[in-house]
Design an enzyme around this catalytic site. Sequence first.
Site, short mmCIF file in Angstrom:
data_model
loop_
_atom_site.label_atom_id
_atom_site.label_comp_id
_atom_site.label_asym_id
_atom_site.label_seq_id
_atom_site.Cartn_x
_atom_site.Cartn_y
_atom_site.Cartn_z
N SER A 192 2.77 1.71 7.79
CA SER A 192 1.74 2.19 6.88
C SER A 192 1.98 3.66 6.51
O SER A 192 3.03 4.00 5.97
CB SER A 192 0.36 1.96 7.50
OG SER A 192 -0.67 2.14 6.57
N ASP A 238 -1.43 -7.78 1.00
CA ASP A 238 -1.63 -6.35 1.21
C ASP A 238 -1.45 -5.66 -0.14
O ASP A 238 -0.46 -5.91 -0.83
CB ASP A 238 -0.57 -5.85 2.20
CG ASP A 238 -0.69 -4.37 2.56
OD1 ASP A 238 -1.47 -3.65 1.90
OD2 ASP A 238 0.00 -3.94 3.49
N HIS A 285 -2.05 -6.31 6.32
CA HIS A 285 -1.81 -4.95 6.77
C HIS A 285 -2.18 -4.80 8.25
O HIS A 285 -3.12 -5.41 8.73
CB HIS A 285 -2.64 -3.98 5.92
CG HIS A 285 -2.17 -2.57 5.99
ND1 HIS A 285 -1.09 -2.11 5.27
CD2 HIS A 285 -2.61 -1.51 6.71
CE1 HIS A 285 -0.90 -0.83 5.53
NE2 HIS A 285 -1.81 -0.44 6.40
#
Length: 301
Positions: free
Chosen positions: A140, A234, A264
């Site tokens: 991320s 996502d 995610h």
Amino acid sequence: MIDEPTWAFIKATDAEYPPDTATLTIAQQRAIYDRMCRAFHRGYPAGVVAEDRAIAGVPCRVFDGPGPMVLYLHGGGFVVGGLESHDDICAEIRVRTGLGVVCADYRLSPEHLHPAAFDDCIAVARAVGADGPILLCGDSAGGNLCAAVAHALRRTAVKILGQVLAYPGLGGDSDKGSYLTHAHAPMLTRDDVLFYKNIRHGAPSPQGDATVSPLQDTDFSDLPPTLAISAQCDPLADDARDYAAKITAAGGCALWVEEAGLVHAYLRARHTVPRAAASFTRIVDALSAMAKGQWPQGETK
């Protein structure tokens, strides 16, 4: 797209970290996130030990082991996370790759605006890289920072053997593609992405700055071998795809993998969701191969 084990993971996460958490104060968000991380912590594999120490003035957790060292940069939207949030993930990378791992506790927004987090990560990369080749790995926001560091350190004395980016946010166009298709995805929405994107700067995110948005660089040559992994469900999914394509177009070695039906932050599901377990194996196998100067076995460019 999403199977039953993944839905169970989503529900368990929502129970600890409600979907509206981004609307709360920063202190509340961090408290909730820390609680959630503790709930999902799987402990250390047998024989693994870690030591907290500063590297280049940045607090780090070091899992000593042979090189090349893996520098792990944690996710959390540049707002939450730290040495505890991805502690067990790093411990498992240490065991499954046989390599030493360093996790950097970079400064967070909004107290420390950009480029604070980037400055911390590149300082640690330079310091660790002074002792030998390194690998970059992050999820991320951490994937964003890995790519930014790779762009900044190419053609320098720091040798980066490869980077593995899990569901990274790399500064793609939030008005098209997966940002719209999966705008209301479980675990991360488009609105969440925009919140975290802007809070890093205290204002709208600047355009064209590779230290902020690696996808917006104008030069993708001389980057290390890259495995860029998307979670299919996502809003950030297209970022990994587009990033790998740009490296390949510039003559580099990059592979994009879309993990079907995953969401995610699925690394926390690596012990409960078979698809997430397979993806985590892909990550550690790629790091192991890159450490030997090889492209991951069974993959094609």
